[in-house]
Design a protein around this motif. Structure first.
Motif, PDB file in Angstrom:
ATOM      1  N   GLY A   1       0.782  -1.231   0.000  1.00  0.00           N
ATOM      2  CA  GLY A   1       0.000   0.000   0.000  1.00  0.00           C
ATOM      3  C   GLY A   1       0.809   1.273   0.000  1.00  0.00           C
ATOM      4  N   LEU A   2       2.059   1.216  -0.434  1.00  0.00           N
ATOM      5  CA  LEU A   2       2.876   2.426  -0.472  1.00  0.00           C
ATOM      6  C   LEU A   2       2.207   3.522  -1.302  1.00  0.00           C
ATOM      7  N   ASN A   3       1.505   3.142  -2.358  1.00  0.00           N
ATOM      8  CA  ASN A   3       0.877   4.146  -3.219  1.00  0.00           C
ATOM      9  C   ASN A   3      -0.110   5.024  -2.455  1.00  0.00           C
ATOM     10  N   ARG A   4      -0.651   4.518  -1.345  1.00  0.00           N
ATOM     11  CA  ARG A   4      -1.581   5.313  -0.541  1.00  0.00           C
ATOM     12  C   ARG A   4      -0.855   6.284   0.388  1.00  0.00           C
ATOM     13  N   ARG A   5       0.435   6.052   0.619  1.00  0.00           N
ATOM     14  CA  ARG A   5       1.198   6.881   1.562  1.00  0.00           C
ATOM     15  C   ARG A   5       2.279   7.718   0.894  1.00  0.00           C
ATOM     16  N   ALA A   6       2.572   7.432  -0.368  1.00  0.00           N
ATOM     17  CA  ALA A   6       3.709   8.071  -1.035  1.00  0.00           C
ATOM     18  C   ALA A   6       3.578   9.586  -1.115  1.00  0.00           C
ATOM     19  N   TYR A   7       2.349  10.105  -1.042  1.00  0.00           N
ATOM     20  CA  TYR A   7       2.173  11.564  -1.077  1.00  0.00           C
ATOM     21  C   TYR A   7       2.857  12.239   0.105  1.00  0.00           C
ATOM     22  N   ARG A   8       3.139  11.490   1.154  1.00  0.00           N
ATOM     23  CA  ARG A   8       3.798  12.037   2.345  1.00  0.00           C
ATOM     24  C   ARG A   8       5.321  12.134   2.190  1.00  0.00           C
ATOM     25  N   ILE A   9       5.867  11.525   1.150  1.00  0.00           N
ATOM     26  CA  ILE A   9       7.319  11.566   0.941  1.00  0.00           C
ATOM     27  C   ILE A   9       7.701  12.948   0.429  1.00  0.00           C
ATOM     28  N   LYS A  10       8.438  13.697   1.223  1.00  0.00           N
ATOM     29  CA  LYS A  10       8.840  15.057   0.867  1.00  0.00           C
ATOM     30  C   LYS A  10      10.289  15.123   0.387  1.00  0.00           C
ATOM     31  N   ALA A  11      11.057  14.074   0.653  1.00  0.00           N
ATOM     32  CA  ALA A  11      12.480  14.075   0.328  1.00  0.00           C
ATOM     33  C   ALA A  11      12.699  14.029  -1.182  1.00  0.00           C
ATOM     34  N   SER A  12      13.698  14.772  -1.643  1.00  0.00           N
ATOM     35  CA  SER A  12      14.157  14.598  -3.019  1.00  0.00           C
ATOM     36  C   SER A  12      14.659  13.162  -3.160  1.00  0.00           C
ATOM     37  N   THR A  13      14.245  12.502  -4.220  1.00  0.00           N
ATOM     38  CA  THR A  13      14.449  11.054  -4.322  1.00  0.00           C
ATOM     39  C   THR A  13      15.078  10.674  -5.658  1.00  0.00           C
ATOM     40  N   LEU A  14      16.097   9.814  -5.589  1.00  0.00           N
ATOM     41  CA  LEU A  14      16.681   9.196  -6.773  1.00  0.00           C
ATOM     42  C   LEU A  14      16.237   7.751  -6.803  1.00  0.00           C
ATOM     43  N   ILE A  15      15.652   7.330  -7.920  1.00  0.00           N
ATOM     44  CA  ILE A  15      15.234   5.945  -8.112  1.00  0.00           C
ATOM     45  C   ILE A  15      16.206   5.318  -9.098  1.00  0.00           C
ATOM     46  N   LEU A  16      16.982   4.359  -8.628  1.00  0.00           N
ATOM     47  CA  LEU A  16      18.122   3.843  -9.382  1.00  0.00           C
ATOM     48  C   LEU A  16      17.948   2.354  -9.641  1.00  0.00           C
ATOM     49  N   TRP A  17      18.223   1.946 -10.872  1.00  0.00           N
ATOM     50  CA  TRP A  17      18.032   0.538 -11.256  1.00  0.00           C
ATOM     51  C   TRP A  17      19.210   0.059 -12.087  1.00  0.00           C
ATOM     52  N   GLY A  18      19.544  -1.213 -11.973  1.00  0.00           N
ATOM     53  CA  GLY A  18      20.460  -1.852 -12.899  1.00  0.00           C
ATOM     54  C   GLY A  18      19.735  -2.154 -14.193  1.00  0.00           C
ATOM     55  N   GLU A  19      20.342  -1.851 -15.317  1.00  0.00           N
ATOM     56  CA  GLU A  19      19.653  -2.007 -16.601  1.00  0.00           C
ATOM     57  C   GLU A  19      19.237  -3.449 -16.881  1.00  0.00           C
ATOM     58  N   GLN A  20      19.975  -4.405 -16.346  1.00  0.00           N
ATOM     59  CA  GLN A  20      19.667  -5.813 -16.611  1.00  0.00           C
ATOM     60  C   GLN A  20      19.176  -6.538 -15.352  1.00  0.00           C
ATOM     61  N   ASP A  21      18.399  -5.856 -14.532  1.00  0.00           N
ATOM     62  CA  ASP A  21      17.874  -6.465 -13.306  1.00  0.00           C
ATOM     63  C   ASP A  21      16.896  -7.574 -13.676  1.00  0.00           C
ATOM     64  N   ARG A  22      17.217  -8.817 -13.289  1.00  0.00           N
ATOM     65  CA  ARG A  22      16.362  -9.960 -13.607  1.00  0.00           C
ATOM     66  C   ARG A  22      15.670 -10.523 -12.371  1.00  0.00           C
ATOM     67  N   ILE A  23      15.689  -9.730 -11.287  1.00  0.00           N
ATOM     68  CA  ILE A  23      14.927 -10.052 -10.081  1.00  0.00           C
ATOM     69  C   ILE A  23      13.734  -9.113  -9.956  1.00  0.00           C
ATOM     70  N   ASN A  24      13.996  -7.833 -10.099  1.00  0.00           N
ATOM     71  CA  ASN A  24      12.978  -6.796  -9.947  1.00  0.00           C
ATOM     72  C   ASN A  24      12.960  -5.989 -11.248  1.00  0.00           C
ATOM     73  N   PRO A  25      11.971  -6.188 -12.115  1.00  0.00           N
ATOM     74  CA  PRO A  25      11.995  -5.613 -13.466  1.00  0.00           C
ATOM     75  C   PRO A  25      12.213  -4.099 -13.472  1.00  0.00           C
ATOM     76  N   PRO A  26      13.134  -3.595 -14.300  1.00  0.00           N
ATOM     77  CA  PRO A  26      13.408  -2.152 -14.369  1.00  0.00           C
ATOM     78  C   PRO A  26      12.197  -1.302 -14.743  1.00  0.00           C
ATOM     79  N   SER A  27      11.191  -1.909 -15.358  1.00  0.00           N
ATOM     80  CA  SER A  27      10.000  -1.137 -15.724  1.00  0.00           C
ATOM     81  C   SER A  27       9.276  -0.578 -14.503  1.00  0.00           C
ATOM     82  N   TYR A  28       9.515  -1.154 -13.336  1.00  0.00           N
ATOM     83  CA  TYR A  28       8.877  -0.650 -12.123  1.00  0.00           C
ATOM     84  C   TYR A  28       9.358   0.757 -11.757  1.00  0.00           C
ATOM     85  N   VAL A  29      10.443   1.188 -12.355  1.00  0.00           N
ATOM     86  CA  VAL A  29      10.934   2.531 -12.067  1.00  0.00           C
ATOM     87  C   VAL A  29       9.851   3.568 -12.350  1.00  0.00           C
TER      88      VAL A  29
END
Length: 253
Positions: free
Chosen positions: A186-214
């Motif tokens: 349920g993070l999507n219900r709480r994410a509006y509370r995130i005020k910090a500047s955020t970097l979302i970083l992914w490995g281009e060939q991530d085969r555990i957690n698909p990069p499209s989730y970025v």
């Protein structure tokens, strides 16, 4: 070399082990579900600019108290308490996969505690058409094949083979308490509370957690930007430690 801080929390219900080194603004690093925990070369690089704190999540290694955590909310509050015990009122937080899930929740629960946020292949959202890998269903060889950009490379990375052989089942069991059956809590219900500047970083060939989730995280977190690390999979911080540390340090600085 880092020093180790041992702390007792909540009257001894939890024993925390925290590796720390460096000088500068405090940086809390939260490790992922499997393949890397504790200290590693990329943390040496970050400790040249920051005071890095790298705790073990309860249930990992000698960190105890997992049985006192019922859900992700408990785990998040535990890490906020741990910051207080370390004497840190506000910190940069960098989290990988499970650690990224915790970091996101910390930023939503207590925005004033987080300076800047780096989410590295974070867990926390789900798509039926592109599922996150079920670590519980993968045997040791299958897991090793998928952790790095190139099949078979993970076993040659710093400490990964020994860690998988020694701790894989313990680590996955601890992570499973918060990631399965689905990592979407349920993070999507709480994410509006995130005020910090955020970097979302992914490995281009991530085969555990698909990069499209970025894209899902970018849409949820208002003050966010994205980045990728080339020639890297799920363990991008071990595969490309300099590129990873440089990207994180540049954003935090």
């Amino acid at each position: 070399m880092p020093e180790t801080i041992n702390l007792e929390l909540r009257g001894g219900d939890f024993h925390a082990e925290v590796a720390t080194a460096g000088k500068g603004a405090p940086l809390l690093y939260l490790h992922g579900a499997v393949g890397q925990k504790g200290w590693a070369p990329f943390l040496d690089l970050l400790s040249q600019r920051f005071t890095v704190y790298a705790p073990l999540t309860p249930g990992y290694g000698s960190a105890t108290g997992l049985e006192h955590l019922a859900d992700l909310t408990d785990l998040t509050l535990y890490h906020l308490e741990l910051l207080n015990e370390l004497g840190v009122t506000r910190a940069h937080v960098v989290g990988h996969f499970l650690g990224g899930m915790i970091a996101s929740e910390m930023a939503a629960f207590s925005p004033s505690s987080i300076d800047r946020l780096v989410l590295v292949s974070p867990a926390g959202v789900w798509r039926d058409e592109e599922p996150v890998a079920d670590l519980l269903a993968l045997n040791a060889n299958e897991l090793s094949e998928r952790l790095a950009a190139t099949p078979g490379v993970a076993a040659s990375l710093d400490g990964v083979a020994a860690e998988l052989d020694r701790d894989r089942m313990q680590d996955i069991a601890a992570a499973g308490k918060f990631l399965w059956p689905l990592p979407d809590k349920g993070l999507n219900r709480r994410a509006y509370r995130i005020k910090a500047s955020t970097l979302i970083l992914w490995g281009e060939q991530d085969r555990i957690n698909p990069p499209s989730y970025v894209d899902d995280f970018r849409k949820m977190i208002t003050r966010s930007q994205t980045g990728t690390v080339a020639n890297a999979g799920h363990l991008l911080m071990l595969e490309q430690p300099e590129a990873f540390a440089n990207a994180v340090a540049a954003f935090l600085s």
